[in-house]
Enzyme design. Sequence first.
Site, PDB file in Angstrom:
ATOM      1  N   MET A 192      36.784  31.224  39.857  1.00 23.44           N
ATOM      2  CA  MET A 192      38.002  31.150  39.053  1.00 23.44           C
ATOM      3  C   MET A 192      37.983  29.998  38.046  1.00 23.44           C
ATOM      4  O   MET A 192      38.973  29.287  37.878  1.00 23.44           O
ATOM      5  CB  MET A 192      39.224  31.007  39.974  1.00 23.44           C
ATOM      6  CG  MET A 192      39.396  32.163  40.918  1.00 23.44           C
ATOM      7  SD  MET A 192      39.557  33.710  39.983  1.00 23.44           S
ATOM      8  CE  MET A 192      39.763  34.876  41.310  1.00 23.44           C
ATOM      9  N   ARG A 193      36.860  29.811  37.405  1.00 24.27           N
ATOM     10  CA  ARG A 193      36.759  28.727  36.416  1.00 24.27           C
ATOM     11  C   ARG A 193      35.850  29.236  35.321  1.00 24.27           C
ATOM     12  O   ARG A 193      34.780  29.804  35.609  1.00 24.27           O
ATOM     13  CB  ARG A 193      36.131  27.500  37.110  1.00 24.27           C
ATOM     14  CG  ARG A 193      36.227  26.250  36.324  1.00 24.27           C
ATOM     15  CD  ARG A 193      37.623  25.657  36.444  1.00 24.27           C
ATOM     16  NE  ARG A 193      37.744  24.361  35.787  1.00 24.27           N
ATOM     17  CZ  ARG A 193      38.142  24.207  34.517  1.00 24.27           C
ATOM     18  NH1 ARG A 193      38.410  25.233  33.760  1.00 24.27           N
ATOM     19  NH2 ARG A 193      38.260  22.991  34.001  1.00 24.27           N
ATOM     20  N   LEU A 194      36.295  29.053  34.087  1.00 28.81           N
ATOM     21  CA  LEU A 194      35.468  29.496  32.964  1.00 28.81           C
ATOM     22  C   LEU A 194      34.274  28.549  32.817  1.00 28.81           C
ATOM     23  O   LEU A 194      34.454  27.328  32.796  1.00 28.81           O
ATOM     24  CB  LEU A 194      36.319  29.486  31.693  1.00 28.81           C
ATOM     25  CG  LEU A 194      35.744  30.181  30.476  1.00 28.81           C
ATOM     26  CD1 LEU A 194      35.506  31.668  30.754  1.00 28.81           C
ATOM     27  CD2 LEU A 194      36.682  29.999  29.290  1.00 28.81           C
TER      28      LEU A 194
ATOM     29  N   ASN B  69      28.742  38.726  36.539  1.00 22.21           N
ATOM     30  CA  ASN B  69      30.113  38.562  37.027  1.00 22.21           C
ATOM     31  C   ASN B  69      30.687  39.932  37.317  1.00 22.21           C
ATOM     32  O   ASN B  69      30.246  40.935  36.726  1.00 22.21           O
ATOM     33  CB  ASN B  69      30.966  37.875  35.962  1.00 22.21           C
ATOM     34  CG  ASN B  69      32.397  37.644  36.426  1.00 22.21           C
ATOM     35  OD1 ASN B  69      32.632  37.235  37.565  1.00 22.21           O
ATOM     36  ND2 ASN B  69      33.363  37.913  35.565  1.00 22.21           N
TER      37      ASN B  69
ATOM     38  N   HIS C 133      34.453  42.049  37.512  1.00 25.63           N
ATOM     39  CA  HIS C 133      35.842  41.934  37.050  1.00 25.63           C
ATOM     40  C   HIS C 133      36.584  43.239  37.354  1.00 25.63           C
ATOM     41  O   HIS C 133      36.037  44.328  37.142  1.00 25.63           O
ATOM     42  CB  HIS C 133      35.846  41.644  35.543  1.00 25.63           C
ATOM     43  CG  HIS C 133      37.219  41.527  34.985  1.00 25.63           C
ATOM     44  ND1 HIS C 133      37.999  40.399  35.151  1.00 25.63           N
ATOM     45  CD2 HIS C 133      37.992  42.408  34.295  1.00 25.63           C
ATOM     46  CE1 HIS C 133      39.173  40.592  34.581  1.00 25.63           C
ATOM     47  NE2 HIS C 133      39.200  41.803  34.055  1.00 25.63           N
TER      48      HIS C 133
ATOM     49  N   GLY D   9      36.083  35.541  48.935  1.00 27.75           N
ATOM     50  CA  GLY D   9      34.668  35.802  49.173  1.00 27.75           C
ATOM     51  C   GLY D   9      34.320  37.171  49.721  1.00 27.75           C
ATOM     52  O   GLY D   9      33.278  37.345  50.355  1.00 27.75           O
ATOM     53  N   SER D  10      35.157  38.202  49.421  1.00 27.84           N
ATOM     54  CA  SER D  10      34.814  39.520  49.972  1.00 27.84           C
ATOM     55  C   SER D  10      33.618  40.141  49.248  1.00 27.84           C
ATOM     56  O   SER D  10      32.761  40.763  49.880  1.00 27.84           O
ATOM     57  CB  SER D  10      36.026  40.462  49.957  1.00 27.84           C
ATOM     58  OG  SER D  10      36.341  40.871  48.657  1.00 27.84           O
TER      59      SER D  10
END
Length: 222
Positions: A92-94, A109, A111, A15-16
Amino acid sequence: MAERPRFAILGSGRGSNAAVLMDCFLRGDFAAELAVVLCNVANAPILNEARRRGISAIVVEERGGSRADQEQRLADALSSYEVEHLLLAGYMRLLSPSFVERFAGVILNIHPSLLPDFPGMTAVADQWHAGVKVTGATVHIVDAGVDAGPVLLTGSLVVSGDEGVEGLAKRILTEVEHVIYPRAVQLLLHRLARKKPLHQEAARAVRPHQAESLRQAESVHE
Ligand code: GRF
């Protein structure tokens, strides 16, 4: 006065990025409200990051492994908090195509690579082992692909020869991600204020050297 757009942050772990965004909301940097933080993992640190700031945080787990059921509960939570925009920060879930379609153009999102290069969970290690000289992070609008969808903003850095995967991951996170995610939210809000929802715009692939000029262009042309 028009109502301010309502956001949720969705994450799974440390959660940074979420913490940086929460602080922006709390400081009043964004003309928007943060309604809730959602997390699919019980006891994940992101939950404490939210709660110690006085922000509502709820867990929406996958009970019995059904993604459809979990996403329905996620959608229910979003509608009960009247959320219109979703910021993924280490989720961490599609998300399924039907969920993404339901929230088309309103999910961002972040990345740790210069997309479309190096999508996926092992992006930093993949880049290190590939010997890339320049890397960075990308904020993009989520579509049904993996780390795919129109790029909103990128930031870059030069890889140093001896930092290793861990060192590189840390620098991408702190020197790029924590800087560009708030800027990307500002850009989104700027477009919303001009009544230009992201899903109606053509994808604008922003390369590192263009990012700053885009930012300037956005402020000049308003
Ligand atoms: C970040 O590297 C982000 O780019 C990726 O997942 C990581 C989450 O880190 N999607 P944190 O939870 O924000 O610290």
